[in-house]
Design a protein around this motif. Structure first.
Motif, short mmCIF file in Angstrom:
data_model
loop_
_atom_site.label_atom_id
_atom_site.label_comp_id
_atom_site.label_asym_id
_atom_site.label_seq_id
_atom_site.Cartn_x
_atom_site.Cartn_y
_atom_site.Cartn_z
N ILE A 162 0.86 -1.18 0.00
CA ILE A 162 0.00 0.00 0.00
C ILE A 162 0.89 1.23 0.00
N LYS A 163 0.65 2.10 -0.97
CA LYS A 163 1.34 3.40 -0.95
C LYS A 163 0.30 4.46 -0.66
N ILE A 164 0.58 5.31 0.32
CA ILE A 164 -0.31 6.43 0.55
C ILE A 164 0.43 7.72 0.19
N LYS A 165 -0.34 8.69 -0.27
CA LYS A 165 0.24 9.99 -0.55
C LYS A 165 0.39 10.72 0.77
N ILE A 166 1.49 11.43 0.95
CA ILE A 166 1.67 12.23 2.16
C ILE A 166 1.95 13.68 1.80
N GLY A 189 5.16 5.84 1.75
CA GLY A 189 4.53 7.16 1.58
C GLY A 189 5.18 7.91 0.43
N ASP A 190 4.34 8.56 -0.38
CA ASP A 190 4.83 9.33 -1.53
C ASP A 190 4.51 10.80 -1.30
N ALA A 191 5.55 11.64 -1.22
CA ALA A 191 5.35 13.06 -0.88
C ALA A 191 5.26 13.97 -2.10
N ASN A 192 5.59 13.47 -3.27
CA ASN A 192 5.60 14.32 -4.47
C ASN A 192 6.22 15.69 -4.18
N SER A 193 7.41 15.66 -3.59
CA SER A 193 8.20 16.89 -3.40
C SER A 193 7.61 17.90 -2.44
N PHE A 214 10.27 6.23 1.57
CA PHE A 214 9.64 7.53 1.34
C PHE A 214 9.92 7.87 -0.12
N GLU A 215 8.85 8.09 -0.89
CA GLU A 215 9.05 8.41 -2.31
C GLU A 215 9.11 9.92 -2.49
N GLN A 216 10.12 10.37 -3.21
CA GLN A 216 10.31 11.77 -3.62
C GLN A 216 9.90 12.77 -2.54
N LEU A 239 13.42 7.56 -5.39
CA LEU A 239 13.31 8.73 -6.27
C LEU A 239 12.33 8.46 -7.40
N ASP A 240 11.44 9.42 -7.64
CA ASP A 240 10.49 9.35 -8.74
C ASP A 240 10.79 10.54 -9.67
N GLU A 241 10.21 11.72 -9.39
CA GLU A 241 10.37 12.90 -10.24
C GLU A 241 11.83 13.21 -10.58
N SER A 242 12.75 12.90 -9.67
CA SER A 242 14.15 13.28 -9.87
C SER A 242 14.87 12.49 -10.96
N ILE A 261 14.59 3.19 -6.88
CA ILE A 261 14.12 4.09 -7.95
C ILE A 261 12.81 3.58 -8.53
N ASN A 262 11.89 4.52 -8.72
CA ASN A 262 10.61 4.27 -9.38
C ASN A 262 10.82 4.65 -10.84
N VAL A 263 10.59 3.71 -11.76
CA VAL A 263 10.76 4.00 -13.19
C VAL A 263 9.38 4.18 -13.81
N LYS A 264 9.21 5.28 -14.53
CA LYS A 264 7.97 5.49 -15.29
C LYS A 264 8.37 5.65 -16.75
N LEU A 265 7.72 4.90 -17.60
CA LEU A 265 8.07 4.92 -19.03
C LEU A 265 8.00 6.34 -19.59
#
Ligand code: OSB
Ligand code: MG
Length: 371
Positions: A162-166, A189-193, A214-216, A239-242, A261-265
């Motif tokens: 489970i990932k929750i946004k923080i 938890g994903d903080a999106n910066s 902790f994501e980004q 790291l996501d956005e970075s 690292i989270n990879v997004k195509l």
């Protein structure tokens, strides 16, 4: 060999089953650009621009991607002959950035190539597994009770993490409540910066929750600050956005800016770039996983294919169609087993059929770029 005869862009509007809130804001409806490439023999391939409706996650957004694909990128590819799909990236090198726009064309060309070879895309890119592990990403809710109900539903469905946004108004107390309610589940938890290095003490306190990662947490363009934060906390930073390129991945690893690292195509520009990042990380012992961008079935199908690469050892944000849409645009829809996995389809290319009738019905505009 691929000779690209035309590229068709179609914008579709798809309301989400439930709004999705991150530290950037709320999304109720997606505006998605689909890309169809056709070659001289009438073969086709499909891709999707994964950007959001406003430039908050990245600089790209629906309308900027539309003009970029139509006016700049498609003309660089249409009429050209490629030995292999992996070469398509290089034909767009004159354009800087705009990786999500580029990825829509590049991934569609890989689908086309795999279909021409009559093999599943996941095999064609070098995938090694026939079943992938799924997690879910749950947005910020109006109340903690609603979040707990959602987590219960996803755990019951079998999802493996489970990932929750923080965000600064939805962090410590919320995570504490989730831990108290569900115990030792696989949680992140994903903080999106949403934070800065000034919040290091808070992250140290949150180490006690033993999250997977902790994501980004910090700014998209600041690897140095992530490395300073990582040095002070036990929980791995993901790291996501970075990470937009293989060079970013190498820099992050050398700086110790994160351990996952989270990879997004879309974010990295397609399969060629994603495969390089996966290899760099695998050799460095950095686990990667497949991130999501609230994609339609087409983008989701590509995410499933990418998740079969050897380095993708953690559950991704790749979940069932019905979590997002009342009705998807592919057939069959993406389904998740009670064990929280997706069985990778074995048909040619992305392995799902695009429902052209449905795409037409929800299309708001379309344009074809040809020679
Ligand atoms: O940061 O991973 C993110 C959605 C849109 C933009 C950024 C992110 C996300 C998600 C959702 O977390 C993942 C998904 O379920 O597609
Ligand atoms: Mg993220």
């Amino acid at each position: 060999m691929l000779k690209i005869a035309s590229i068709t862009l179609t914008e579709i509007n798809l309301p989400l089953v439930h709004f999705f809130e991150t530290s950037f804001g709320r999304t109720y409806e997606r505006r998605i650009i689909l890309v169809r490439v056709e070659d001289a023999d009438g073969g086709e391939g499909w891709g999707e621009v994964t950007c959001g409706e406003i430039p908050s996650y990245s600089e790209e957004w629906t309308d900027s991607a539309w003009v970029t694909v139509e006016k700049i990128l498609a003309p660089m590819v249409v009429g050209k002959t490629f030995e292999r799909a992996v070469d398509v990236w290089d034909s767009m090198r004159q354009a800087r950035g705009h990786r999500m726009a580029k990825a829509s064309i590049e991934t569609a060309c890989w689908d086309l190539e795999a279909k021409k070879l009559g093999i599943p895309l996941w095999r064609h890119i070098g995938g090694v597994r026939t079943e992938i592990e799924c997690g879910v990403s749950i947005g910020i809710q109006d109340t903690v009770e609603e979040l707990l109900t959602k987590i219960r539903t996803e755990l019951d469905a079998g999802y493996r993490r489970i990932k929750i946004k923080i965000s600064p108004r939805w962090d410590y107390d919320v995570i504490a409540k989730v831990r108290e309610t569900f115990g030792n589940i696989r949680l992140m938890g994903d903080a999106n910066s949403a934070y800065s290095l000034d919040n290091a003490e808070l992250f140290k306190r949150m180490d006690s929750f033993e999250l997977m990662m902790f994501e980004q947490p910090l700014a998209f363009d600041d690897l140095l600050c992530h490395s300073k934060l990582q040095a002070q906390i036990k929980t791995p930073i993901c790291l996501d956005e970075s990470i937009r390129s293989p060079a970013d991945a190498l820099a992050a690893i050398e700086l110790k800016a994160g351990r996952i690292i989270n990879v997004k195509l879309g974010r990295v520009g397609g399969y060629g770039q994603a495969k390089q990042i996966e290899e760099i990380c695998r050799n460095a012992g950095i686990p990667v996983w497949c991130g999501g961008m609230l994609e339609s079935g087409i983008g989701r199908a590509h995410n499933i294919a990418m998740s079969t690469l050897a380095g993708f050892t953690l559950p991704g944000d790749v979940s069932a169609s019905k979590r997002y849409w009342h009705e998807d645009i592919i057939s069959p829809e993406v389904e998740v087993t009670p064990e929280g996995t997706i069985i990778v389809p074995d048909g040619p290319g992305i392995g799902f059929e695009v429902r052209r009738d449905r795409v037409e019905k929800i299309s708001v505009k379309s344009v074809i770029v040809e020679e």
